[in-house]
Design an enzyme around this catalytic site. Structure first.
Site, PDB file in Angstrom:
ATOM      1  N   GLU A 146       0.860  -1.177   0.000  1.00  0.00           N
ATOM      2  CA  GLU A 146       0.000   0.000   0.000  1.00  0.00           C
ATOM      3  C   GLU A 146       0.903   1.237   0.000  1.00  0.00           C
ATOM      4  O   GLU A 146       1.870   1.298   0.755  1.00  0.00           O
ATOM      5  CB  GLU A 146      -0.880   0.013   1.249  1.00  0.00           C
ATOM      6  CG  GLU A 146      -2.033  -0.974   1.221  1.00  0.00           C
ATOM      7  CD  GLU A 146      -3.244  -0.417   0.490  1.00  0.00           C
ATOM      8  OE1 GLU A 146      -3.118   0.649  -0.143  1.00  0.00           O
ATOM      9  OE2 GLU A 146      -4.312  -1.045   0.564  1.00  0.00           O
ATOM     10  N   GLU A 281     -18.627  -1.277  -8.323  1.00  0.00           N
ATOM     11  CA  GLU A 281     -17.835  -2.133  -7.435  1.00  0.00           C
ATOM     12  C   GLU A 281     -18.735  -3.012  -6.562  1.00  0.00           C
ATOM     13  O   GLU A 281     -18.396  -4.158  -6.267  1.00  0.00           O
ATOM     14  CB  GLU A 281     -16.983  -1.270  -6.503  1.00  0.00           C
ATOM     15  CG  GLU A 281     -15.791  -0.602  -7.091  1.00  0.00           C
ATOM     16  CD  GLU A 281     -15.040   0.136  -6.009  1.00  0.00           C
ATOM     17  OE1 GLU A 281     -13.894  -0.240  -5.735  1.00  0.00           O
ATOM     18  OE2 GLU A 281     -15.611   1.076  -5.413  1.00  0.00           O
ATOM     19  N   ARG A 294     -17.449  -1.352   2.715  1.00  0.00           N
ATOM     20  CA  ARG A 294     -16.513  -2.242   2.024  1.00  0.00           C
ATOM     21  C   ARG A 294     -17.294  -3.274   1.234  1.00  0.00           C
ATOM     22  O   ARG A 294     -18.454  -3.572   1.527  1.00  0.00           O
ATOM     23  CB  ARG A 294     -15.604  -2.953   3.044  1.00  0.00           C
ATOM     24  CG  ARG A 294     -14.780  -2.025   3.931  1.00  0.00           C
ATOM     25  CD  ARG A 294     -13.616  -1.392   3.192  1.00  0.00           C
ATOM     26  NE  ARG A 294     -12.694  -2.382   2.670  1.00  0.00           N
ATOM     27  CZ  ARG A 294     -11.684  -2.936   3.376  1.00  0.00           C
ATOM     28  NH1 ARG A 294     -11.512  -2.613   4.640  1.00  0.00           N
ATOM     29  NH2 ARG A 294     -10.875  -3.812   2.809  1.00  0.00           N
ATOM     30  N   LEU A 295     -16.666  -3.840   0.257  1.00  0.00           N
ATOM     31  CA  LEU A 295     -17.323  -4.832  -0.584  1.00  0.00           C
ATOM     32  C   LEU A 295     -17.353  -6.187   0.100  1.00  0.00           C
ATOM     33  O   LEU A 295     -16.520  -6.480   0.967  1.00  0.00           O
ATOM     34  CB  LEU A 295     -16.596  -4.939  -1.929  1.00  0.00           C
ATOM     35  CG  LEU A 295     -16.400  -3.628  -2.688  1.00  0.00           C
ATOM     36  CD1 LEU A 295     -15.692  -3.890  -4.004  1.00  0.00           C
ATOM     37  CD2 LEU A 295     -17.726  -2.931  -2.923  1.00  0.00           C
ATOM     38  N   TRP A 297     -16.470  -9.808  -0.221  1.00  0.00           N
ATOM     39  CA  TRP A 297     -15.456 -10.428  -1.066  1.00  0.00           C
ATOM     40  C   TRP A 297     -15.789 -11.900  -1.369  1.00  0.00           C
ATOM     41  O   TRP A 297     -15.060 -12.809  -0.979  1.00  0.00           O
ATOM     42  CB  TRP A 297     -14.083 -10.315  -0.401  1.00  0.00           C
ATOM     43  CG  TRP A 297     -13.566  -8.899  -0.332  1.00  0.00           C
ATOM     44  CD1 TRP A 297     -14.247  -7.750  -0.570  1.00  0.00           C
ATOM     45  CD2 TRP A 297     -12.232  -8.508   0.004  1.00  0.00           C
ATOM     46  NE1 TRP A 297     -13.436  -6.660  -0.408  1.00  0.00           N
ATOM     47  CE2 TRP A 297     -12.196  -7.088  -0.056  1.00  0.00           C
ATOM     48  CE3 TRP A 297     -11.079  -9.198   0.354  1.00  0.00           C
ATOM     49  CZ2 TRP A 297     -11.035  -6.364   0.224  1.00  0.00           C
ATOM     50  CZ3 TRP A 297      -9.928  -8.471   0.628  1.00  0.00           C
ATOM     51  CH2 TRP A 297      -9.912  -7.078   0.560  1.00  0.00           C
ATOM     52  N   ASP A 399      -8.025  -5.859  -7.967  1.00  0.00           N
ATOM     53  CA  ASP A 399      -7.427  -5.109  -6.860  1.00  0.00           C
ATOM     54  C   ASP A 399      -6.527  -6.003  -5.990  1.00  0.00           C
ATOM     55  O   ASP A 399      -6.513  -7.229  -6.105  1.00  0.00           O
ATOM     56  CB  ASP A 399      -8.561  -4.523  -6.026  1.00  0.00           C
ATOM     57  CG  ASP A 399      -8.151  -3.288  -5.250  1.00  0.00           C
ATOM     58  OD1 ASP A 399      -6.988  -2.863  -5.356  1.00  0.00           O
ATOM     59  OD2 ASP A 399      -9.011  -2.727  -4.540  1.00  0.00           O
ATOM     60  N   GLU A 402      -0.932  -6.429  -4.160  1.00  0.00           N
ATOM     61  CA  GLU A 402       0.246  -6.192  -3.323  1.00  0.00           C
ATOM     62  C   GLU A 402       0.137  -6.797  -1.933  1.00  0.00           C
ATOM     63  O   GLU A 402       1.005  -6.619  -1.101  1.00  0.00           O
ATOM     64  CB  GLU A 402       0.504  -4.689  -3.183  1.00  0.00           C
ATOM     65  CG  GLU A 402      -0.601  -3.896  -2.520  1.00  0.00           C
ATOM     66  CD  GLU A 402      -1.810  -3.691  -3.413  1.00  0.00           C
ATOM     67  OE1 GLU A 402      -2.892  -4.227  -3.070  1.00  0.00           O
ATOM     68  OE2 GLU A 402      -1.679  -3.009  -4.430  1.00  0.00           O
ATOM     69  N   ARG A 449      -3.714  -1.801  -9.869  1.00  0.00           N
ATOM     70  CA  ARG A 449      -2.802  -0.816  -9.291  1.00  0.00           C
ATOM     71  C   ARG A 449      -1.466  -1.466  -8.937  1.00  0.00           C
ATOM     72  O   ARG A 449      -0.442  -0.783  -8.882  1.00  0.00           O
ATOM     73  CB  ARG A 449      -3.406  -0.180  -8.044  1.00  0.00           C
ATOM     74  CG  ARG A 449      -3.639  -1.149  -6.896  1.00  0.00           C
ATOM     75  CD  ARG A 449      -4.225  -0.479  -5.666  1.00  0.00           C
ATOM     76  NE  ARG A 449      -4.361  -1.422  -4.565  1.00  0.00           N
ATOM     77  CZ  ARG A 449      -4.781  -1.096  -3.349  1.00  0.00           C
ATOM     78  NH1 ARG A 449      -5.101   0.155  -3.094  1.00  0.00           N
ATOM     79  NH2 ARG A 449      -4.882  -1.993  -2.401  1.00  0.00           N
ATOM     80  N   ASP A 466      -4.879   4.670  -4.774  1.00  0.00           N
ATOM     81  CA  ASP A 466      -5.812   5.373  -3.884  1.00  0.00           C
ATOM     82  C   ASP A 466      -5.267   6.729  -3.442  1.00  0.00           C
ATOM     83  O   ASP A 466      -4.835   6.901  -2.296  1.00  0.00           O
ATOM     84  CB  ASP A 466      -6.108   4.519  -2.656  1.00  0.00           C
ATOM     85  CG  ASP A 466      -6.765   3.193  -3.023  1.00  0.00           C
ATOM     86  OD1 ASP A 466      -7.254   3.069  -4.161  1.00  0.00           O
ATOM     87  OD2 ASP A 466      -6.771   2.289  -2.171  1.00  0.00           O
ATOM     88  N   HIS A 531     -14.796   7.644  -9.531  1.00  0.00           N
ATOM     89  CA  HIS A 531     -14.881   6.795  -8.339  1.00  0.00           C
ATOM     90  C   HIS A 531     -15.566   7.605  -7.252  1.00  0.00           C
ATOM     91  O   HIS A 531     -15.280   8.790  -7.090  1.00  0.00           O
ATOM     92  CB  HIS A 531     -13.491   6.356  -7.891  1.00  0.00           C
ATOM     93  CG  HIS A 531     -13.483   5.154  -6.993  1.00  0.00           C
ATOM     94  ND1 HIS A 531     -14.269   5.044  -5.862  1.00  0.00           N
ATOM     95  CD2 HIS A 531     -12.781   3.992  -7.064  1.00  0.00           C
ATOM     96  CE1 HIS A 531     -14.047   3.879  -5.278  1.00  0.00           C
ATOM     97  NE2 HIS A 531     -13.158   3.214  -5.989  1.00  0.00           N
TER      98      HIS A 531
END
Length: 674
Positions: A146, A281, A294-295, A297, A399, A402, A449, A466, A531
């Site tokens: 991040e 999203e 938040r989504l 998942w 997404d 990382e 990203r 972000d 976004h």
């Protein structure tokens, strides 16, 4: 006609000298070694790495750092030892345009190599860098993570993010590092390794490369000009397919408002917004956390939140609008797909052989283990292929590449610390495999990203991550220009960002000015996408302010009007690997004043864009490169290159210039009438 033949490989030549050697690359000195000034150091280190929700605290205790002063030159190789008569600790084998490493001393796990440098040299690359385009004078650790909030340790927002959740960033943090740099001496160097490494450009007479392992090799590239050099790197790392034609019809509008998203989209279209896609999203549903909504998942359509979604997607497509979603490589343990993946052995494990669970901020997830070929195939076919592509999605945000924890155990037995940097590439490969399985390359569009060496071969589009919802120097609008320019030099042709930024914390919220300035820049990038951010209800949305909406609608029409130009740039990217957004020096290599410019860019060879990136400014001072006359798009005023100019830049008229002799003059002038 442009010469599109591939550049010839760089030539490495070794010349023995008294007490050392010189290594040249097509006549350029790259390594100089003398016993009293060695180029190579080796030793051991004991690292400490802690990960917290994608942020890393890393330090190294160096046990040994020994100069390898003695170099014995044999046929095609150099054997290094501490002094004459001692066994070789490292060997370098010259193989074409590369140096291959061999380590007879198995105790070595740290290496430092000094590459010869000139005092006035400039260097760029390092993956996707957001604070500094010209890397000279600073040290850059290369570790995917991040980027952190604010990215400036002197700022209040970064301090508060560190205190609240160890989430404050620094100038070098990036989702997409890559151990590759280009030099103003017109060569490039790439370190083939996935280990933690760092580029240190602070010395005046050398660049120091630090690697926490023995790298496989160093690769060199040389060319007479920067365009050929970028093309050579694109040949090495991979070419992306062309941008889909549908993308160029307008903006991809990001809404996460459930069923209400469709009505809001229609309101935007009625206001004159040109729309190419609706990006939701939340097509998978939501969960609410202290960070914000938040989504969920689980990577299946939530038809409670989006009733009859499959039919709505088909209806939008009939109107020329594609539907996009979201996915990442983790499965929440309270979802429907986690038990299936766990039972099949598709998830990474902990030290006890149990399924490893990762805290993503008030919910836990399993890590899909892409080193297991069956797990990678399952995710590509079932999760992305059936649940997304077959359902009707034409794209998605891929997404969290990382986030591979460094303490999990993987199916291939490789230490997660050595696979962490490579993880985004494996993730991109899974997405690309799903797209290819449906013969949709060049039509379906996913964007990432996170990245590392080789992501170019699989990921068709980068996004800048972000950013904060502000004009800040290290985490605001201006940083996505630097990100596009640095990553573009390494073969990533297409880059874009969240219009208006994403991260809203500690009372930091969007202004109308920020959204409009960001939209102005986005109109001159490969993809326009909005976004709503991490806290949609606390931040201004494009459809909530009539002035902002009207301004955005006009910018989408400008973007769509430039489609013929963008289409030509996309084809050039396919053929040569050149980025759409380019540093000024790429076409003006002899104008050294362009080497450090990172707040303006060339959009292809013929447009120069200098976004207004400071709050409250209505004028912009910028440099116009030599050897060209430049026409100010909005006034028609002609300016000679090789000097700075100041232009009025009210909202709606961002500083944009085109070459006086461009073949696209009529197209560019048509923009004024919009």
């Amino acid at each position: 006609m442009t010469d599109t033949s591939p550049p010839r490989p760089a030539g490495l030549a070794l010349r023995a000298e008294a007490d050392g050697f010189d290594l040249t690359l097509d006549g350029r000195l790259v390594l100089r070694h003398r016993a009293d000034d060695p180029c190579l150091f080796a030793g051991r280190g004991e690292e400490r790495m802690e990960m917290y929700r994608g942020n890393f605290d890393i330090e190294d205790y160096v046990v040994e750092r020994s100069p390898l002063r003695h170099a014995a030159i044999e046929a095609g190789r150099i054997a290094f030892s501490s002094r004459p008569g001692e066994p070789a600790r490292l060997r370098l084998h010259i193989e074409g345009n590369a140096l291959r490493f061999e380590a007879p001393d198995a105790s070595i796990n740290r290496l430092w190599l000094r590459v010869w440098a000139e005092a006035d040299e400039h260097v760029w690359g390092g993956g996707e860098q957001m604070s500094y385009f010209d890397m000279r004078g600073r040290r850059f650790p290369l570790w995917t993570s991040e980027p952190g909030v604010g990215r400036d340790k002197t700022s209040e927002i970064t301090f508060r993010a560190d205190v609240a959740g160890r989430a404050g960033g620094d100038y070098h943090n990036t989702n997409y590092p890559q151990p590759t740099f280009l030099s103003s001496r017109r060569y490039a160097l790439h370190v083939e390794t996935s280990a933690y490494c760092a580029f240190d450009f602070r010395a005046s007479d050398f660049h120091e490369i630090e690697v926490w392992a023995i790298p496989e090799r160093l690769e060199f590239f040389a060319a007479p000009d920067f365009l050929e050099l970028v093309e050579a790197l694109s040949n090495r790392f991979g070419r992306q397919p062309p941008l889909p034609d549908w993308v160029m019809e307008g903006a991809i509008v990001g809404l996460k408002d459930g069923e209400a998203s469709f009505a809001r989209l229609e309101t935007m279209r009625e206001a004159g917004v040109r729309v190419s896609g609706l990006w939701c999203e939340d097509w998978v549903g939501l969960r609410h956390t202290s960070f914000g909504a938040r989504l969920f998942w689980d990577w299946r359509a939530d038809e409670g939140r989006y009733p009859n979604l499959r039919a709505r997607i088909a209806a939008l497509r009939e109107e020329g609008i594609r539907f996009l979603g979201y996915v990442n490589p983790y499965l929440c343990n309270d979802g429907t797909q986690f038990p299936e993946a766990e039972a099949a052995g598709y998830l990474a494990t902990d030290g006890m052989g149990r399924t490893a669970l990762v805290d993503f901020g008030e919910f836990d997830c399993g890590v899909v283990d892409f080193t297991n070929p069956e797990a990678a195939a399952w995710f590509a076919e079932t999760v992305i292929g059936r649940n997304m592509l077959d359902y009707g999605l034409s794209g998605w945000m891929a997404d969290f590449g990382e986030y591979l924890p460094i303490d999990v155990h993987l199916a291939n037995g490789v230490d997660a610390k050595l696979l962490h940097n490579r993880w985004p590439v494996l993730w991109a490969e899974v997405n690309a495999r799903a797209v290819s399985s449906r013969s949709l390359s060049g039509d379906a569009l996913f964007f990432m990203r996170a990245g590392y060496t080789g992501v170019q071969s699989h990921c068709p589009l980068l996004w800048g991550g972000d950013q904060s919802v502000d004009f800040s120097r290290h985490d605001g609008l201006v940083t996505v220009i630097c990100a596009a320019l640095s990553s573009g030099l390494l073969g990533n042709a297409y880059h874009h960002s969240d219009i208006g930024g994403y991260t809203s914390l500690f009372g930091n919220v969007r202004t109308a000015e920020l959204v409009m300035r960001w939209a102005e820049m986005a109109a001159f990038t490969p993809v326009m996408r909005t976004h709503e951010g991490n806290r949609p209800r606390q931040n201004l949305q494009i459809d909530q302010d009539p002035q902002v909406l009207a301004h955005f609608a006009r910018m989408t029409r400008i973007y769509a009007r430039l489609a013929p130009y963008l289409r030509d740039l996309s084809q050039e990217a396919v053929q040569r690997g050149l980025p759409v957004q380019r540093p000024l020096f790429l076409h003006f290599p002899d104008d050294a004043r362009t080497y450090a410019i990172q707040d303006s860019y060339l959009y292809g060879p013929d447009l120069l864009v200098a976004p207004v990136w400071r709050a409250g400014e209505t004028q912009r001072r910028l440099y116009l490169p030599q050897e060209a006359d430049w026409v100010h798009l909005w006034t028609g005023d002609v300016h000679a290159g090789g000097r700075e100019v100041t232009v009025e830049s009210p909202l709606g008229a961002p500083p944009v210039f085109f070459r006086k002799d461009t073949q696209y003059q009529n197209l560019f002038l048509s923009v004024i009438k919009i």
